[in-house]
Design a protein around this motif. Structure first.
Motif, PDB file in Angstrom:
ATOM      1  N   VAL A 150      43.590  12.666  40.476  1.00 21.74           N
ATOM      2  CA  VAL A 150      44.362  12.350  39.276  1.00 21.74           C
ATOM      3  C   VAL A 150      44.682  13.670  38.590  1.00 21.74           C
ATOM      4  O   VAL A 150      43.796  14.507  38.393  1.00 21.74           O
ATOM      5  CB  VAL A 150      43.578  11.441  38.315  1.00 21.74           C
ATOM      6  CG1 VAL A 150      44.360  11.222  37.014  1.00 21.74           C
ATOM      7  CG2 VAL A 150      43.266  10.098  38.966  1.00 21.74           C
ATOM      8  N   GLY A 151      45.942  13.865  38.256  1.00 24.48           N
ATOM      9  CA  GLY A 151      46.323  15.137  37.655  1.00 24.48           C
ATOM     10  C   GLY A 151      47.432  14.994  36.643  1.00 24.48           C
ATOM     11  O   GLY A 151      47.978  13.902  36.423  1.00 24.48           O
ATOM     12  N   VAL A 152      47.764  16.114  36.021  1.00 21.41           N
ATOM     13  CA  VAL A 152      48.795  16.165  34.985  1.00 21.41           C
ATOM     14  C   VAL A 152      49.880  17.144  35.395  1.00 21.41           C
ATOM     15  O   VAL A 152      49.591  18.229  35.901  1.00 21.41           O
ATOM     16  CB  VAL A 152      48.184  16.610  33.636  1.00 21.41           C
ATOM     17  CG1 VAL A 152      49.282  16.970  32.638  1.00 21.41           C
ATOM     18  CG2 VAL A 152      47.301  15.516  33.059  1.00 21.41           C
ATOM     19  N   ILE A 153      51.116  16.750  35.165  1.00 16.32           N
ATOM     20  CA  ILE A 153      52.253  17.656  35.261  1.00 16.32           C
ATOM     21  C   ILE A 153      52.817  17.801  33.862  1.00 16.32           C
ATOM     22  O   ILE A 153      53.125  16.816  33.195  1.00 16.32           O
ATOM     23  CB  ILE A 153      53.332  17.119  36.218  1.00 16.32           C
ATOM     24  CG1 ILE A 153      52.789  17.019  37.649  1.00 16.32           C
ATOM     25  CG2 ILE A 153      54.565  18.024  36.188  1.00 16.32           C
ATOM     26  CD1 ILE A 153      53.763  16.368  38.613  1.00 16.32           C
ATOM     27  N   GLY A 154      52.942  19.049  33.409  1.00 12.61           N
ATOM     28  CA  GLY A 154      53.527  19.296  32.103  1.00 12.61           C
ATOM     29  C   GLY A 154      55.025  19.497  32.217  1.00 12.61           C
ATOM     30  O   GLY A 154      55.514  20.101  33.171  1.00 12.61           O
ATOM     31  N   PHE A 155      55.742  18.970  31.241  1.00 12.18           N
ATOM     32  CA  PHE A 155      57.199  19.120  31.205  1.00 12.18           C
ATOM     33  C   PHE A 155      57.544  20.062  30.060  1.00 12.18           C
ATOM     34  O   PHE A 155      57.369  19.733  28.889  1.00 12.18           O
ATOM     35  CB  PHE A 155      57.879  17.770  31.017  1.00 12.18           C
ATOM     36  CG  PHE A 155      57.950  16.957  32.271  1.00 12.18           C
ATOM     37  CD1 PHE A 155      59.133  16.859  32.986  1.00 12.18           C
ATOM     38  CD2 PHE A 155      56.824  16.309  32.761  1.00 12.18           C
ATOM     39  CE1 PHE A 155      59.198  16.124  34.150  1.00 12.18           C
ATOM     40  CE2 PHE A 155      56.874  15.573  33.930  1.00 12.18           C
ATOM     41  CZ  PHE A 155      58.064  15.478  34.630  1.00 12.18           C
ATOM     42  N   SER A 156      58.043  21.243  30.394  1.00 13.48           N
ATOM     43  CA  SER A 156      58.355  22.249  29.397  1.00 13.48           C
ATOM     44  C   SER A 156      59.670  21.934  28.689  1.00 13.48           C
ATOM     45  O   SER A 156      60.283  20.895  28.932  1.00 13.48           O
ATOM     46  CB  SER A 156      58.403  23.627  30.045  1.00 13.48           C
ATOM     47  OG  SER A 156      57.201  23.875  30.753  1.00 13.48           O
ATOM     48  N   ARG A 157      60.127  22.878  27.869  1.00 10.36           N
ATOM     49  CA  ARG A 157      61.236  22.578  26.961  1.00 10.36           C
ATOM     50  C   ARG A 157      62.621  22.767  27.565  1.00 10.36           C
ATOM     51  O   ARG A 157      63.591  22.167  27.093  1.00 10.36           O
ATOM     52  CB  ARG A 157      61.134  23.466  25.723  1.00 10.36           C
ATOM     53  CG  ARG A 157      59.843  23.308  24.957  1.00 10.36           C
ATOM     54  CD  ARG A 157      59.797  24.289  23.796  1.00 10.36           C
ATOM     55  NE  ARG A 157      58.506  24.292  23.119  1.00 10.36           N
ATOM     56  CZ  ARG A 157      58.189  25.084  22.128  1.00 10.36           C
ATOM     57  NH1 ARG A 157      59.069  25.973  21.702  1.00 10.36           N
ATOM     58  NH2 ARG A 157      57.005  25.035  21.562  1.00 10.36           N
ATOM     59  N   THR A 158      62.753  23.628  28.570  1.00  4.86           N
ATOM     60  CA  THR A 158      64.086  23.969  29.054  1.00  4.86           C
ATOM     61  C   THR A 158      64.550  23.001  30.132  1.00  4.86           C
ATOM     62  O   THR A 158      63.744  22.346  30.812  1.00  4.86           O
ATOM     63  CB  THR A 158      64.109  25.398  29.628  1.00  4.86           C
ATOM     64  OG1 THR A 158      63.347  25.429  30.848  1.00  4.86           O
ATOM     65  CG2 THR A 158      63.513  26.391  28.648  1.00  4.86           C
ATOM     66  N   LYS A 159      65.864  22.943  30.316  1.00  9.75           N
ATOM     67  CA  LYS A 159      66.415  22.066  31.353  1.00  9.75           C
ATOM     68  C   LYS A 159      65.914  22.465  32.729  1.00  9.75           C
ATOM     69  O   LYS A 159      65.628  21.614  33.579  1.00  9.75           O
ATOM     70  CB  LYS A 159      67.941  22.110  31.304  1.00  9.75           C
ATOM     71  CG  LYS A 159      68.547  21.449  30.074  1.00  9.75           C
ATOM     72  CD  LYS A 159      70.070  21.494  30.121  1.00  9.75           C
ATOM     73  CE  LYS A 159      70.686  20.814  28.906  1.00  9.75           C
ATOM     74  NZ  LYS A 159      72.169  20.856  28.939  1.00  9.75           N
TER      75      LYS A 159
END
Length: 252
Positions: A150-159
């Motif tokens: 089980v893990g996390v993917i972070g979604f940053s601010r830029t396109k």
């Protein structure tokens, strides 16, 4: 000396956590809005309290924070502070956010604290010593099969970074047990360190979000891979429990 720094970091994080907890789910004053993020007045107020607490003990040190920096760049000791990691969660009444404080000596992290004031969970690490959660030693998980992870993917601010994270999500989701999106990078790293998560991947993240968490993961038996984007400030990051093989995840 690292234990002295750790004591100050713990005391400071607990004080800041109490401040944030008392203001949680109250009227929030938004100071700035972005496409995928916001800033609130409490970010600045919390950092001011943290800076005052640190400088009381170490007036000669440098402090680098999300809301600005203070002190001499010539100091061999630098504190790296995120007064509220998970601002969007905090603002929307989602009880998943934290304070992150790290201490670096000549660029090497020697102490770190991550404090979740809602769950009253205090993650600590120092050189030397074992990483702990509320005083109990923690270790990363031993899961070595992606199908069990089980893990996390972070979604940053830029396109661009959002597109890369989306591609990674579709690559990983058939291979793993679950993917989560939590909204707090520091807590993601703390959770990898204590075995709740098996990995965390972010395309673009700031040093104040990850400095304390990197030390926690490394001391717990996990593995950290970073790629500088802006030297000393912004990175791509992959954190694993040390047992999973995620070598196919690269930052091109």
């Amino acid at each position: 000396m690292p234990n002295d720094f750790l004591s100050t970091a713990i005391e400071t994080a607990l004080e800041a956590g109490d401040f944030l907890r008392r203001h949680f789910e109250t009227d929030i004053k938004i100071s700035e809005k972005f496409s995928h993020d916001i800033k609130i007045e409490l970010d600045n107020l919390a950092q001011e309290k943290i800076i005052a607490s640190i400088l009381k003990d170490y007036p000669e040190h440098q402090i680098i924070g999300e809301e600005g920096s203070i002190g001499s760049k010539d100091s061999e000791i630098c504190w790296i502070v995120d007064p509220l990691d998970g601002t969007v969660n905090f603002t929307y009444g989602i009880p998943h956010f934290c304070i992150s404080i790290a201490v670096q000596k000549r660029g090497k992290t020697i102490a770190g604290v991550i404090y979740d004031p809602i769950r009253e969970e205090l993650f600590t690490a120092s050189e030397p010593g074992y990483p702990k959660l509320n005083g109990k030693v923690i270790k990363s998980s031993q899961r070595s099969f992606l199908s069990e992870s089980v893990g996390v993917i972070g979604f940053s601010r830029t396109k661009e970074t959002i597109a890369k994270a989306t591609d990674l999500f579709f690559n990983l989701v058939p291979k793993v047990r679950k993917i989560r999106f939590t909204g707090s990078a520091a807590l993601d790293l703390a959770y990898v360190a204590c075995g709740r998560l098996d990995f965390y991947i972010e395309q673009q993240i700031q040093i104040w979000d990850i400095a304390a968490g990197i030390l926690l993961v490394e001391k717990s038996g996990g593995k950290i891979t970073t790629k500088p984007i802006i030297e000393g400030k912004t990175f791509s990051l992959k954190a694993t429990n040390g047992s999973l093989n995620l070598d196919f995840v690269t930052f091109d």
